[in-house]
Design an enzyme around this catalytic site. Sequence first.
Site, PDB file in Angstrom:
ATOM      1  N   ARG A  33     -72.016 -32.564   4.527  1.00 11.63           N
ATOM      2  CA  ARG A  33     -70.812 -31.865   4.987  1.00 11.63           C
ATOM      3  C   ARG A  33     -70.954 -30.344   5.017  1.00 11.63           C
ATOM      4  NH1 ARG A  33     -66.068 -34.936   4.024  1.00 11.63           N
ATOM      5  NH2 ARG A  33     -64.874 -33.258   4.978  1.00 11.63           N
ATOM      6  N   HIS A  79     -68.510 -38.590  13.511  1.00 12.27           N
ATOM      7  CA  HIS A  79     -68.014 -37.787  12.375  1.00 12.27           C
ATOM      8  C   HIS A  79     -66.604 -38.234  11.975  1.00 12.27           C
ATOM      9  CE1 HIS A  79     -68.638 -34.240   9.845  1.00 12.27           C
ATOM     10  NE2 HIS A  79     -67.369 -33.942  10.029  1.00 12.27           N
ATOM     11  N   TYR A 123     -54.924 -28.050  24.711  1.00 12.53           N
ATOM     12  CA  TYR A 123     -54.800 -26.985  25.712  1.00 12.53           C
ATOM     13  C   TYR A 123     -56.130 -26.333  26.060  1.00 12.53           C
ATOM     14  CZ  TYR A 123     -49.877 -27.293  24.364  1.00 12.53           C
ATOM     15  OH  TYR A 123     -48.616 -27.742  24.096  1.00 12.53           O
TER      16      TYR A 123
END
Length: 749
Positions: A33, A79, A123
């Site tokens: 990680r 992931h 967006y």
Amino acid sequence: MEKMIEEQIIRTEYSELMQKSYIDYAMSVIIARALPDVRDGLKPVQRRTLYDMYELGIKYDRPYRKCARIVGDTMGKYHPHGDSSIYEALVVMAQEFKKGLPLVDGHGNFGSIEGDGAAAMRYTEARLQKITQESFLADLDKNVVDFVSNFDETEKEPEVLPVRIPNLLINGADGIAVGMVTSIPPHNLAEVIDAEVAMIKNPKLTTEQLMEFIQGPDFPTGGIVVNKDELINIYKTGTGKIKLRGKVEIEKDKGGKSRIVITEIPYTMMGANIGKFLNDVAGLIETKKTNDIVDIANHSSKEGIRIVLELKKNADAENLINMLYKKTRLEDTFGVNMLSVSDGKPETLGVRAILEHHIDFQFELSTRKYKTLLKKELEKKEIQEGLIKACDVIDLIIEILRGSKNQKQVKECLIHGVTEGIKFKSAASKKAAAKLNFTEAQATAILEMRLYKLIGLEIEALMKEHEATLKNIASYEDILNNYNSMARVIIKELEGIKKEYSIPRRTVIENAEEAVYEEKKIEETEVVFMMDKFGYAKIVDVAAYERNREAADAENKYVLTCMNTDKICIFTDSGKQHLLKVLDIPGRKFRDKGTPIDNLCNYSSGEERIIFVECLQKIKSSVLLFATKMGMIKQVEGAEFDVSKRTIAATKLQEEDELVFVSCMPDAEQIVLQTADGVFLRFLLSEIPQKKKGAVGVRGIRLTEGDSLETVHYLDGQGEQTVKYKEKDVYLNKLRIGKRDTKGSKARI
């Protein structure tokens, strides 16, 4: 049944189980990680996001795709740790003010250097940068890296990306793991490539020699590194502190006024710290640390940073700049800890070790790449030689084809010279066919060959292609068998990347002198501190107080005349002393409302109650008397309260006790303790011992059950002194003189 259940119980030491579980968890966070791999300089989330974009075909020359599509696909395939972490990684890889070399081309609102967040992923759009595609994801089809199963074993993902540049140094990294943290500054691409090329040519180069190429960090925000001489040790050990300053210019106008313009900021000042810097400058003005700044304006935009401080005429700009370096984050420290995953474990590496690992990785990539290419060229060579050979005996092959019953017969004849069952025109043809010995791959290619390949020009092209294949085979074998040949190939690739993608250095590296700021001596003046019963405090001129003395004394609980360089001491019932500089208290007009004392010091009105306020200068030259609810009493030298800390324990309290009285002791000989139940005890002040502030004190009065000490009165021995108890006067000077630590007498009502 009982026996069966008993056999399923595994007895183990709980502490050992917890230790193993925690270590497994910690290593999972560290490796999978938080930390980048030394080979490609990427954390798993970054690697997986880039690979997913590559798989989706979102290339630099293709249209942008919605980030939500990329994030969803990455999360579903590779992931499974939540969409926010994936999108955050994607955004950072697209922010040119955070990354020296952005790996993602973002389209839409991807945040700003001033800390504005990116728009929602529904967006924004993104695609790969050209360099990412060419230097991070190329050759994945050539077996250059190992592929491993994803979390649910339904997909394959690369263990590491075949990154051709030392990305760990170029883009840097930051991450918090369990019990460890990584913080690697970004560097200039051209400088790092030059250092790697030099190290390939001479693997024995020292860190000092490598630093002839790598000057130091190159932050995307520019700025100035001011401790150049310390960099060598940082780069050797992989840990240390880099001192950074913003770039400041002084501009002058025609009227003689000047302004300080900040055009570059320290890398650590990005985001919310720009706003904090502006607040800190405003704080310097409010607290009268400087009177030379008349206006602060932030004109920063997409074009760059521009923070303007307008100055008074004839202001000392250089001194002000030094003040900003000393008092704000315009000079800051970047903590370096070059921690990364190396050979499957976390390791702190210096610059030389990082380059060594990357060079080894480059040779491994090239070895695997050219082995794959060589294998393909050898297969091509085999086919080409078979086709060339077939063109020489094409008439015989056609005769075999026409005389055979099936494809199997043809293959057997071409490979092993088996002629049984095939009709030949002549015995000579049969004899020639028996001598054929094509390979299986060649036989398959001959059977699949189209007739137009027999045209003269096509045969000529085949011959040229064969020559090129032989040349490639020789080249690949030379690269694989000769270190210098492979080194030349790697160096050529690196120099090609440098030529196309290098940019000029943005951060200046130098040795700068410590910023020396000469504070202007504050002109000492007498002022009046006022605080009302609601805890609103202010400072007013002595003249304003004198004009309104009666109203000031009536409206305020505490009124103190002191010097503006003094400090105010606030004692509370919890036994704490809070210190407050007079200069930190805003000056006001007499009728203006003050500032809540909670906002000026560590005092909290919700947790404690103020019982005494006095100037530090007066306290230092006095002896303080302390009395508590449980009747404990002591004297303390005032000098003990002259401390640098803003909050200290002014006295030690017993459990469930609280401070009820503190004062500077007047010129008196006797004292009277008064309890809540109206018990009074009069005795000599000389009976109260002097103690340290950390002591509990001695018992002043013996309290009956449920009673508590309420206040203390001093007797100067001159005239009558009375206090009210239940609306009746109690004459203190008529009380019988007793001894400390006795019961006292009940007031007569």
